[in-house]
Design a protein around this motif. Structure first.
Motif, PDB file in Angstrom:
ATOM      1  N   ASN A 175      -9.612  -3.996   8.831  1.00  0.00           N
ATOM      2  CA  ASN A 175      -8.476  -4.900   8.748  1.00  0.00           C
ATOM      3  C   ASN A 175      -8.898  -6.345   8.577  1.00  0.00           C
ATOM      4  O   ASN A 175      -8.092  -7.238   8.716  1.00  0.00           O
ATOM      5  CB  ASN A 175      -7.626  -4.768  10.014  1.00  0.00           C
ATOM      6  CG  ASN A 175      -6.730  -3.553   9.935  1.00  0.00           C
ATOM      7  OD1 ASN A 175      -6.081  -3.331   8.928  1.00  0.00           O
ATOM      8  ND2 ASN A 175      -6.721  -2.764  10.982  1.00  0.00           N
ATOM      9  N   ALA A 231       0.921   2.240  13.780  1.00  0.00           N
ATOM     10  CA  ALA A 231      -0.408   2.847  13.976  1.00  0.00           C
ATOM     11  C   ALA A 231      -0.304   4.082  14.866  1.00  0.00           C
ATOM     12  O   ALA A 231      -1.023   4.216  15.852  1.00  0.00           O
ATOM     13  CB  ALA A 231      -1.391   1.842  14.563  1.00  0.00           C
ATOM     14  N   ALA A 232       0.582   4.989  14.495  1.00  0.00           N
ATOM     15  CA  ALA A 232       0.835   6.178  15.324  1.00  0.00           C
ATOM     16  C   ALA A 232      -0.357   7.119  15.357  1.00  0.00           C
ATOM     17  O   ALA A 232      -0.526   7.873  16.318  1.00  0.00           O
ATOM     18  CB  ALA A 232       2.050   6.921  14.787  1.00  0.00           C
ATOM     19  N   THR A 274     -10.808   6.896  14.578  1.00  0.00           N
ATOM     20  CA  THR A 274     -10.453   6.627  15.978  1.00  0.00           C
ATOM     21  C   THR A 274      -9.215   7.431  16.390  1.00  0.00           C
ATOM     22  O   THR A 274      -9.068   7.794  17.552  1.00  0.00           O
ATOM     23  CB  THR A 274     -10.199   5.121  16.235  1.00  0.00           C
ATOM     24  OG1 THR A 274      -9.058   4.695  15.480  1.00  0.00           O
ATOM     25  CG2 THR A 274     -11.409   4.275  15.884  1.00  0.00           C
ATOM     26  N   ASP A 282       0.581   0.404   5.060  1.00  0.00           N
ATOM     27  CA  ASP A 282      -0.462  -0.384   5.707  1.00  0.00           C
ATOM     28  C   ASP A 282       0.211  -1.506   6.493  1.00  0.00           C
ATOM     29  O   ASP A 282       1.115  -2.167   5.977  1.00  0.00           O
ATOM     30  CB  ASP A 282      -1.389  -0.948   4.622  1.00  0.00           C
ATOM     31  CG  ASP A 282      -2.640  -1.561   5.204  1.00  0.00           C
ATOM     32  OD1 ASP A 282      -2.520  -2.460   6.066  1.00  0.00           O
ATOM     33  OD2 ASP A 282      -3.740  -1.158   4.802  1.00  0.00           O
ATOM     34  N   LEU A 283      -0.228  -1.729   7.716  1.00  0.00           N
ATOM     35  CA  LEU A 283       0.415  -2.756   8.547  1.00  0.00           C
ATOM     36  C   LEU A 283       0.153  -4.169   8.041  1.00  0.00           C
ATOM     37  O   LEU A 283       0.761  -5.114   8.521  1.00  0.00           O
ATOM     38  CB  LEU A 283      -0.057  -2.625   9.999  1.00  0.00           C
ATOM     39  CG  LEU A 283       0.505  -1.398  10.720  1.00  0.00           C
ATOM     40  CD1 LEU A 283      -0.273  -1.121  11.999  1.00  0.00           C
ATOM     41  CD2 LEU A 283       1.986  -1.584  11.021  1.00  0.00           C
ATOM     42  N   GLU A 324      -0.175   1.172  20.678  1.00  0.00           N
ATOM     43  CA  GLU A 324      -1.195   1.818  21.513  1.00  0.00           C
ATOM     44  C   GLU A 324      -2.475   1.991  20.700  1.00  0.00           C
ATOM     45  O   GLU A 324      -2.444   2.579  19.610  1.00  0.00           O
ATOM     46  CB  GLU A 324      -0.655   3.203  21.924  1.00  0.00           C
ATOM     47  CG  GLU A 324      -1.572   4.023  22.780  1.00  0.00           C
ATOM     48  CD  GLU A 324      -0.996   5.430  23.023  1.00  0.00           C
ATOM     49  OE1 GLU A 324      -0.264   5.947  22.151  1.00  0.00           O
ATOM     50  OE2 GLU A 324      -1.285   6.000  24.080  1.00  0.00           O
ATOM     51  N   ARG A 359      -3.499   5.905  29.875  1.00  0.00           N
ATOM     52  CA  ARG A 359      -2.738   5.120  28.888  1.00  0.00           C
ATOM     53  C   ARG A 359      -1.604   5.957  28.297  1.00  0.00           C
ATOM     54  O   ARG A 359      -0.472   5.483  28.160  1.00  0.00           O
ATOM     55  CB  ARG A 359      -3.739   4.631  27.839  1.00  0.00           C
ATOM     56  CG  ARG A 359      -3.249   4.537  26.443  1.00  0.00           C
ATOM     57  CD  ARG A 359      -4.337   4.044  25.522  1.00  0.00           C
ATOM     58  NE  ARG A 359      -4.276   4.730  24.244  1.00  0.00           N
ATOM     59  CZ  ARG A 359      -5.090   4.497  23.229  1.00  0.00           C
ATOM     60  NH1 ARG A 359      -6.055   3.615  23.347  1.00  0.00           N
ATOM     61  NH2 ARG A 359      -4.951   5.139  22.100  1.00  0.00           N
ATOM     62  N   ARG A 379      -7.323  13.660  24.151  1.00  0.00           N
ATOM     63  CA  ARG A 379      -6.073  14.248  24.668  1.00  0.00           C
ATOM     64  C   ARG A 379      -6.208  15.771  24.784  1.00  0.00           C
ATOM     65  O   ARG A 379      -5.664  16.381  25.703  1.00  0.00           O
ATOM     66  CB  ARG A 379      -4.898  13.888  23.757  1.00  0.00           C
ATOM     67  CG  ARG A 379      -4.560  12.418  23.815  1.00  0.00           C
ATOM     68  CD  ARG A 379      -3.141  12.151  23.301  1.00  0.00           C
ATOM     69  NE  ARG A 379      -2.871  10.727  23.361  1.00  0.00           N
ATOM     70  CZ  ARG A 379      -2.670   9.960  22.297  1.00  0.00           C
ATOM     71  NH1 ARG A 379      -2.662  10.477  21.090  1.00  0.00           N
ATOM     72  NH2 ARG A 379      -2.455   8.672  22.446  1.00  0.00           N
ATOM     73  N   TRP A 417      -7.240   4.813   4.388  1.00  0.00           N
ATOM     74  CA  TRP A 417      -8.257   5.689   4.968  1.00  0.00           C
ATOM     75  C   TRP A 417      -7.621   6.962   5.512  1.00  0.00           C
ATOM     76  O   TRP A 417      -6.409   7.038   5.677  1.00  0.00           O
ATOM     77  CB  TRP A 417      -9.012   4.955   6.068  1.00  0.00           C
ATOM     78  CG  TRP A 417      -8.129   4.303   7.083  1.00  0.00           C
ATOM     79  CD1 TRP A 417      -7.495   4.915   8.119  1.00  0.00           C
ATOM     80  CD2 TRP A 417      -7.778   2.927   7.165  1.00  0.00           C
ATOM     81  NE1 TRP A 417      -6.779   4.004   8.847  1.00  0.00           N
ATOM     82  CE2 TRP A 417      -6.937   2.769   8.284  1.00  0.00           C
ATOM     83  CE3 TRP A 417      -8.097   1.795   6.406  1.00  0.00           C
ATOM     84  CZ2 TRP A 417      -6.408   1.537   8.660  1.00  0.00           C
ATOM     85  CZ3 TRP A 417      -7.569   0.572   6.788  1.00  0.00           C
ATOM     86  CH2 TRP A 417      -6.736   0.454   7.901  1.00  0.00           C
ATOM     87  N   ASP A 460       1.738   4.500   9.715  1.00  0.00           N
ATOM     88  CA  ASP A 460       0.267   4.564   9.615  1.00  0.00           C
ATOM     89  C   ASP A 460      -0.067   4.729   8.144  1.00  0.00           C
ATOM     90  O   ASP A 460       0.828   4.733   7.285  1.00  0.00           O
ATOM     91  CB  ASP A 460      -0.316   5.712  10.463  1.00  0.00           C
ATOM     92  CG  ASP A 460      -1.736   5.393  10.974  1.00  0.00           C
ATOM     93  OD1 ASP A 460      -2.616   5.136  10.133  1.00  0.00           O
ATOM     94  OD2 ASP A 460      -1.953   5.408  12.198  1.00  0.00           O
TER      95      ASP A 460
HETATM   96  C1  LIG Z   1      -7.185   4.383  17.895  1.00  0.00           C
HETATM   97  S1  LIG Z   1      -6.052   5.011  16.721  1.00  0.00           S
HETATM   98  C2  LIG Z   1      -4.614   5.022  17.745  1.00  0.00           C
HETATM   99  C3  LIG Z   1      -3.601   5.999  17.273  1.00  0.00           C
HETATM  100  C4  LIG Z   1      -2.431   6.241  18.222  1.00  0.00           C
HETATM  101  N1  LIG Z   1      -1.682   5.044  18.488  1.00  0.00           N
HETATM  102  C5  LIG Z   1      -2.912   6.869  19.500  1.00  0.00           C
HETATM  103  O1  LIG Z   1      -2.999   6.187  20.505  1.00  0.00           O
HETATM  104  O2  LIG Z   1      -3.222   8.059  19.470  1.00  0.00           O
HETATM  105  C6  LIG Z   1      -5.810   3.607  15.655  1.00  0.00           C
HETATM  106  C7  LIG Z   1      -4.816   3.860  14.533  1.00  0.00           C
HETATM  107  O3  LIG Z   1      -4.514   2.605  13.930  1.00  0.00           O
HETATM  108  C8  LIG Z   1      -4.255   2.836  12.567  1.00  0.00           C
HETATM  109  N2  LIG Z   1      -4.360   1.553  11.860  1.00  0.00           N
HETATM  110  C9  LIG Z   1      -5.269   0.579  12.061  1.00  0.00           C
HETATM  111  N3  LIG Z   1      -5.062  -0.422  11.194  1.00  0.00           N
HETATM  112  C10 LIG Z   1      -3.985  -0.075  10.435  1.00  0.00           C
HETATM  113  C11 LIG Z   1      -3.305  -0.686   9.342  1.00  0.00           C
HETATM  114  N4  LIG Z   1      -3.688  -1.849   8.842  1.00  0.00           N
HETATM  115  N5  LIG Z   1      -2.259  -0.039   8.806  1.00  0.00           N
HETATM  116  C12 LIG Z   1      -1.864   1.167   9.287  1.00  0.00           C
HETATM  117  N6  LIG Z   1      -2.477   1.796  10.307  1.00  0.00           N
HETATM  118  C13 LIG Z   1      -3.530   1.186  10.866  1.00  0.00           C
HETATM  119  C14 LIG Z   1      -5.332   3.830  12.183  1.00  0.00           C
HETATM  120  O4  LIG Z   1      -5.069   4.490  10.960  1.00  0.00           O
HETATM  121  C15 LIG Z   1      -5.320   4.756  13.401  1.00  0.00           C
HETATM  122  O5  LIG Z   1      -4.448   5.827  13.210  1.00  0.00           O
END
Ligand SMILES: C[S@@+](CC[C@H](N)C(=O)[O-])C[C@H]1O[C@@H](n2cnc3c(N)ncnc32)[C@H](O)[C@@H]1O
Length: 370
Positions: A78, A178-179, A100, A229-230, A254, A155, A108, A91, A200
């Motif tokens: 990012n 970012a689910a 991640t 994309d966020l 989260e 969490r 989980r 990705w 996501d």
């Molecule tokens: C550590 S995971 C957390 C997922 C979920 N919230 C959880 O706790 O299980 C981080 C997530 O952030 C998403 N993410 C990070 N940057 C992003 C962006 N710019 N746009 C969309 N998704 C993003 C990743 O694709 C990933 O699914």
């Protein structure tokens, strides 16, 4: 491509075909985006009607989207602002920041095996099993991995409680930026009338929906993916699929903030605030970036990397920024922040050893807008 002689949604052999609008909604993109992806050769429709309209098989489309995103990104997650609003080739769950999501799912799945689990996610193991290439989980019986599983459990439970409280208070719009592979839409006992919007990358959401649909899982809420994309115009994408900023929303942020640049994080909170009617609520996991910088150079961090294959120093952006609680207060939210360790102790899971160091990094913020 064969042609199909009806404008209606129908069957091709035993496969159900739908028009571009339905297909786009199912994978969480704008119909114009799907049409453009097809035109530019990123994805192919199953067939075309004699009138020239595209007909899609949704499962196939999900596989194609996963394939588009099946290459490692060439830049950091990012840190480099992406140009334009088109998202093709973000990705998937096997690379970089996408990985991640899979690591959290693995944690989980581990937690779900415990008789005293704080959250039972019976879908998590399926994601780990379905990932290709398989996740290289090593040393998962070590103390650092156990500490991480414990942190993720606390969490997850804290945010489960917060979000269900929000629905009890009458909020029926849930948005999860970012689910990743969070299965709350399928796992929690939502009251009727709730819609869960998940944002996501297209490849992450397509993988998730494919695995859930293959296992016959059915969401307990109305479920709407938003593949975006966020760093792009996700509020417009959200509005396109039925979100309204005139009703209160509960947000879950989260496991996201450490992957965002200071600018993208500031923008995220500004946009969330703009979209949040009075009565909205937000649950956020925050990370102490100064402590995180130090932690990344510890033996525990090496242990995490060895166990998961994920090098946090490559994907965490620890550039300093205003604390999320301060930013939210400036935007008019009332906030309350509690360390993950404190929440764990309350749930009978006080962190010890490497868990205590890790738990000190993170906190859960509960904020409300009046
Ligand atoms: C550590 S995971 C957390 C997922 C979920 N919230 C959880 O706790 O299980 C981080 C997530 O952030 C998403 N993410 C990070 N940057 C992003 C962006 N710019 N746009 C969309 N998704 C993003 C990743 O694709 C990933 O699914």
């Amino acid at each position: 491509m064969r042609t199909w002689d009806s404008e209606q949604v129908g069957m091709e052999g035993d496969r159900q075909l739908v028009g571009t609008g339905k297909a786009a909604a199912a994978v969480g993109v704008n119909p114009a985006t799907l049409w453009r992806w097809e035109r530019d050769g990123h994805v192919a429709a199953e067939t075309r009607t004699v009138g020239g309209q595209l007909r899609w098989n949704i499962d196939d489309l999900r596989r194609q989207i996963e394939a588009i995103t099946d290459t490692p990104p060439t830049t950091g997650p990012n840190d480099v602002p992406a140009g334009g609003s088109e998202v093709v080739g973000g990705w998937d769950v096997t690379h970089g920041v996408g990985l991640t999501a899979l690591i959290v799912a693995a944690a989980r799945a581990e937690e779900a095996k415990r008789p005293d689990a704080l959250a039972v996610d019976r879908f998590a193991a399926g994601f780990v099993q379905a990932a290709e290439p398989a996740m290289a989980l090593a040393a998962v019986d070590g103390p650092v991995w156990s500490a991480f599983v414990g942190m993720m459990a606390v969490r997850t439970r804290a945010l489960d409680t917060l979000i269900l409280d929000a629905t009890t208070a009458g909020i029926d719009q849930i948005v999860v930026p970012a689910a990743g592979l969070d299965a709350r839409a399928y796992r929690l006992p939502w009251p009727s009338g709730v819609t869960v919007y998940e944002i996501d990358q297209p490849g992450v959401l397509a993988f998730k929906q494919r695995v859930l649909s293959d296992s016959g899982a059915v969401p307990h809420s109305r479920y709407q993916p938003v593949a975006c994309d966020l760093r792009h115009d996700w509020p417009s994408a959200l509005h396109t699929v039925g979100f309204t900023s005139t009703a209160p929303t509960a947000w879950l942020v989260e496991g996201l903030l450490p992957y965002l640049s200071p600018e993208v994080e500031a923008d995220l909170f500004a946009r969330i605030t703009e979209l949040s009617a009075p009565g909205s609520r937000i649950g956020i996991e925050t990370l102490d970036l100064v402590a995180a910088d130090e932690w990344m150079h510890t033996t525990a961090a090496r242990g995490f990397e060895a166990a998961t294959g994920c090098v946090l120093a490559e994907i965490w952006d620890t550039r300093r920024r205003a604390a999320a609680t301060d930013v939210l207060r400036e935007h008019g939210w009332q906030t309350r922040s509690r360390e993950l360790g404190e929440l764990g102790a309350e749930l009978g899971r006080a962190p010890t050893g490497p868990a205590a160091d890790m738990a000190r990094l993170a906190a859960i913020v509960d904020a409300q807008r009046s």
